[in-house]
Scaffold this motif. Sequence first.
Motif, PDB file in Angstrom:
ATOM      1  N   ILE A 189      33.257  76.112  42.439  1.00 54.26           N
ATOM      2  CA  ILE A 189      32.232  75.085  42.246  1.00 54.26           C
ATOM      3  C   ILE A 189      32.752  73.996  41.321  1.00 54.26           C
ATOM      4  CG2 ILE A 189      29.973  74.612  41.197  1.00 54.26           C
ATOM      5  CD1 ILE A 189      29.041  77.299  42.208  1.00 54.26           C
ATOM      6  N   LEU A 190      33.373  74.409  40.213  1.00 51.37           N
ATOM      7  CA  LEU A 190      33.887  73.425  39.257  1.00 51.37           C
ATOM      8  C   LEU A 190      35.030  72.608  39.865  1.00 51.37           C
ATOM      9  CD1 LEU A 190      33.871  75.568  35.981  1.00 51.37           C
ATOM     10  CD2 LEU A 190      32.275  73.728  36.608  1.00 51.37           C
ATOM     11  N   GLU A 191      35.919  73.261  40.633  1.00 52.52           N
ATOM     12  CA  GLU A 191      37.037  72.531  41.262  1.00 52.52           C
ATOM     13  C   GLU A 191      36.524  71.530  42.286  1.00 52.52           C
ATOM     14  OE1 GLU A 191      39.420  75.644  42.775  1.00 52.52           O
ATOM     15  OE2 GLU A 191      40.249  76.212  40.817  1.00 52.52           O
ATOM     16  N   ASN A 192      35.533  71.948  43.085  1.00 47.68           N
ATOM     17  CA  ASN A 192      34.985  71.040  44.093  1.00 47.68           C
ATOM     18  C   ASN A 192      34.285  69.852  43.446  1.00 47.68           C
ATOM     19  OD1 ASN A 192      35.879  72.545  46.245  1.00 47.68           O
ATOM     20  ND2 ASN A 192      34.000  73.758  46.404  1.00 47.68           N
ATOM     21  N   ASP A 193      33.615  70.119  42.332  1.00 46.54           N
ATOM     22  CA  ASP A 193      32.921  69.033  41.640  1.00 46.54           C
ATOM     23  C   ASP A 193      33.911  68.026  41.081  1.00 46.54           C
ATOM     24  OD1 ASP A 193      30.352  67.976  40.528  1.00 46.54           O
ATOM     25  OD2 ASP A 193      31.462  68.248  38.636  1.00 46.54           O
ATOM     26  N   ASN A 194      35.094  68.506  40.648  1.00 49.33           N
ATOM     27  CA  ASN A 194      36.118  67.600  40.131  1.00 49.33           C
ATOM     28  C   ASN A 194      36.651  66.691  41.226  1.00 49.33           C
ATOM     29  OD1 ASN A 194      35.983  68.491  37.517  1.00 49.33           O
ATOM     30  ND2 ASN A 194      37.585  70.052  37.795  1.00 49.33           N
ATOM     31  N   ARG A 195      36.705  67.209  42.462  1.00 50.23           N
ATOM     32  CA  ARG A 195      37.266  66.419  43.565  1.00 50.23           C
ATOM     33  C   ARG A 195      36.232  65.498  44.211  1.00 50.23           C
ATOM     34  NH1 ARG A 195      39.831  71.448  44.690  1.00 50.23           N
ATOM     35  NH2 ARG A 195      38.237  71.890  46.266  1.00 50.23           N
ATOM     36  N   ASN A 196      34.961  65.788  44.047  1.00 49.97           N
ATOM     37  CA  ASN A 196      33.896  65.014  44.694  1.00 49.97           C
ATOM     38  C   ASN A 196      33.187  64.158  43.645  1.00 49.97           C
ATOM     39  OD1 ASN A 196      31.721  64.019  46.116  1.00 49.97           O
ATOM     40  ND2 ASN A 196      31.275  65.971  47.137  1.00 49.97           N
ATOM     41  N   THR A 197      33.414  62.853  43.722  1.00 50.08           N
ATOM     42  CA  THR A 197      32.825  61.958  42.722  1.00 50.08           C
ATOM     43  C   THR A 197      31.318  61.907  42.823  1.00 50.08           C
ATOM     44  OG1 THR A 197      33.134  60.115  44.236  1.00 50.08           O
ATOM     45  CG2 THR A 197      34.882  60.505  42.632  1.00 50.08           C
ATOM     46  N   GLY A 220      24.370  69.492  42.048  1.00 48.26           N
ATOM     47  CA  GLY A 220      22.930  69.307  42.203  1.00 48.26           C
ATOM     48  C   GLY A 220      22.240  69.356  40.864  1.00 48.26           C
ATOM     49  N   GLU A 221      21.180  70.195  40.782  1.00 53.49           N
ATOM     50  CA  GLU A 221      20.392  70.281  39.559  1.00 53.49           C
ATOM     51  C   GLU A 221      21.066  71.140  38.491  1.00 53.49           C
ATOM     52  OE1 GLU A 221      16.546  71.648  40.566  1.00 53.49           O
ATOM     53  OE2 GLU A 221      16.009  69.865  41.738  1.00 53.49           O
ATOM     54  N   VAL A 222      22.088  71.928  38.875  1.00 53.26           N
ATOM     55  CA  VAL A 222      22.784  72.804  37.922  1.00 53.26           C
ATOM     56  C   VAL A 222      23.832  71.978  37.172  1.00 53.26           C
ATOM     57  CG1 VAL A 222      24.169  74.866  37.615  1.00 53.26           C
ATOM     58  CG2 VAL A 222      22.446  74.775  39.425  1.00 53.26           C
ATOM     59  N   SER A 223      23.809  72.057  35.875  1.00 52.60           N
ATOM     60  CA  SER A 223      24.755  71.272  35.087  1.00 52.60           C
ATOM     61  C   SER A 223      26.128  71.925  35.099  1.00 52.60           C
ATOM     62  CB  SER A 223      24.263  71.126  33.640  1.00 52.60           C
ATOM     63  OG  SER A 223      24.333  72.377  32.983  1.00 52.60           O
ATOM     64  N   ARG A 224      27.119  71.114  34.861  1.00 50.51           N
ATOM     65  CA  ARG A 224      28.496  71.615  34.779  1.00 50.51           C
ATOM     66  C   ARG A 224      28.631  72.619  33.631  1.00 50.51           C
ATOM     67  NH1 ARG A 224      33.291  69.905  36.703  1.00 50.51           N
ATOM     68  NH2 ARG A 224      35.144  70.457  35.492  1.00 50.51           N
ATOM     69  N   GLU A 225      27.903  72.377  32.554  1.00 49.39           N
ATOM     70  CA  GLU A 225      27.969  73.294  31.407  1.00 49.39           C
ATOM     71  C   GLU A 225      27.427  74.678  31.771  1.00 49.39           C
ATOM     72  OE1 GLU A 225      26.892  70.247  31.314  1.00 49.39           O
ATOM     73  OE2 GLU A 225      28.381  69.265  30.016  1.00 49.39           O
ATOM     74  N   ASP A 226      26.360  74.717  32.562  1.00 44.20           N
ATOM     75  CA  ASP A 226      25.791  76.010  32.980  1.00 44.20           C
ATOM     76  C   ASP A 226      26.786  76.806  33.820  1.00 44.20           C
ATOM     77  OD1 ASP A 226      23.430  75.538  31.695  1.00 44.20           O
ATOM     78  OD2 ASP A 226      22.400  74.757  33.468  1.00 44.20           O
ATOM     79  N   VAL A 227      27.440  76.130  34.729  1.00 44.74           N
ATOM     80  CA  VAL A 227      28.427  76.811  35.570  1.00 44.74           C
ATOM     81  C   VAL A 227      29.583  77.317  34.709  1.00 44.74           C
ATOM     82  CG1 VAL A 227      30.056  76.561  37.480  1.00 44.74           C
ATOM     83  CG2 VAL A 227      27.816  75.458  37.591  1.00 44.74           C
ATOM     84  N   ALA A 228      30.004  76.485  33.764  1.00 41.72           N
ATOM     85  CA  ALA A 228      31.097  76.904  32.875  1.00 41.72           C
ATOM     86  C   ALA A 228      30.692  78.130  32.053  1.00 41.72           C
ATOM     87  CB  ALA A 228      31.490  75.747  31.961  1.00 41.72           C
ATOM     88  N   ASP A 229      29.440  78.147  31.605  1.00 41.40           N
ATOM     89  CA  ASP A 229      28.954  79.312  30.841  1.00 41.40           C
ATOM     90  C   ASP A 229      28.927  80.565  31.721  1.00 41.40           C
ATOM     91  OD1 ASP A 229      28.652  77.837  28.556  1.00 41.40           O
ATOM     92  OD2 ASP A 229      26.498  77.461  28.832  1.00 41.40           O
ATOM     93  N   GLN A 230      28.488  80.382  32.965  1.00 37.88           N
ATOM     94  CA  GLN A 230      28.452  81.523  33.893  1.00 37.88           C
ATOM     95  C   GLN A 230      29.864  82.045  34.166  1.00 37.88           C
ATOM     96  OE1 GLN A 230      26.311  80.206  37.368  1.00 37.88           O
ATOM     97  NE2 GLN A 230      24.400  79.866  36.238  1.00 37.88           N
ATOM     98  N   LEU A 231      30.815  81.111  34.229  1.00 39.46           N
ATOM     99  CA  LEU A 231      32.205  81.512  34.417  1.00 39.46           C
ATOM    100  C   LEU A 231      32.702  82.312  33.220  1.00 39.46           C
ATOM    101  CD1 LEU A 231      34.925  81.493  35.871  1.00 39.46           C
ATOM    102  CD2 LEU A 231      35.362  79.228  34.871  1.00 39.46           C
ATOM    103  N   LYS A 232      32.366  81.871  32.016  1.00 32.28           N
ATOM    104  CA  LYS A 232      32.783  82.605  30.808  1.00 32.28           C
ATOM    105  C   LYS A 232      32.166  84.007  30.788  1.00 32.28           C
ATOM    106  CE  LYS A 232      33.499  78.584  27.800  1.00 32.28           C
ATOM    107  NZ  LYS A 232      33.002  77.874  26.592  1.00 32.28           N
ATOM    108  N   ASP A 233      30.883  84.092  31.164  1.00 26.91           N
ATOM    109  CA  ASP A 233      30.220  85.398  31.190  1.00 26.91           C
ATOM    110  C   ASP A 233      30.896  86.339  32.193  1.00 26.91           C
ATOM    111  OD1 ASP A 233      28.414  84.624  29.287  1.00 26.91           O
ATOM    112  OD2 ASP A 233      26.831  84.084  30.726  1.00 26.91           O
ATOM    113  N   ALA A 234      31.238  85.799  33.345  1.00 28.45           N
ATOM    114  CA  ALA A 234      31.906  86.619  34.363  1.00 28.45           C
ATOM    115  C   ALA A 234      33.267  87.086  33.865  1.00 28.45           C
ATOM    116  CB  ALA A 234      32.052  85.833  35.656  1.00 28.45           C
ATOM    117  N   GLN A 235      33.987  86.193  33.192  1.00 27.67           N
ATOM    118  CA  GLN A 235      35.301  86.565  32.654  1.00 27.67           C
ATOM    119  C   GLN A 235      35.177  87.618  31.552  1.00 27.67           C
ATOM    120  OE1 GLN A 235      36.588  82.583  31.629  1.00 27.67           O
ATOM    121  NE2 GLN A 235      37.854  82.396  33.496  1.00 27.67           N
TER     122      GLN A 235
END
Length: 277
Positions: A200-208, A213-228
Amino acid sequence: MKPVFTLFLLFVFLYSRAQQPIEVKIEQRPSSVGLQPAFEMAVPQATSNEAIDLWKETIIGKKLFQKSPKMEKIKDEWWANTILISDITSSPLNVITQVSTFTGQIYIRIFLQNGNDFLGSPGSPEQTTEAASRFIRNYGVELYRLAVGKELKEEERKLNVLENELRQLTRKNDSYGNKIDDVQKDKMSSREDADYQKKILENDNRNTLGVLGEVSREDVADQLKDAQKDIKKAENEEQRLKRKVSKNEKNQKDKAYEIEKQKEIVEQVKTKLENIR
């Protein structure tokens, strides 16, 4: 390990062969009725209580519908009066018994009074004295068998305890294996979640225009940290369980070795019991 086990087997073999023969000797011994001939023998492993209980059963027994003679203790002697022991003589005997306890064995002295005389004294019938020696030796052999039989039961009990402990270790190892499977599944699920968040984060970087959508980049990053974190936690738990498995397998190996030693002890005690004659 093998040389130690070989020495252990040698020790057990020599131990089983070192059993003491039951021998009856006639010796002049002090008693409450003076210095008299006693039928004397040493019996390994037996206790004084076992000796007296079996002696009562041997010379008195239990008679249905008939009052049995009694054996009573007077100071350090056991007395049984007017006892008929047909294997020795047709005349009633007064039986005086002394039991002394020493480390690993007991000494039994039996005085057999026939009227005013004692069997084994000069002039007493040789045939009757020999019959008394045989009778008392048979009792001593049976007493030794009783003691070794108890030893065998105790060694078999120890073997059962060891085998139960091995079964418990095996079940515990199976439990560890199931837990490792569960942790690995959790790790795989967390890894899939982490891969998904990364995409999701990689695709968002490539798509200007943005794909979050309504989910912030910070939320996804936090979810990634939790998964890690979950992946790391699962890996640590997996390693911890694997260490337990390794320790358990060593314990199983050690326990199996103890069982083999104990089986040898049981077999040697069985051999000792069979060789008591």
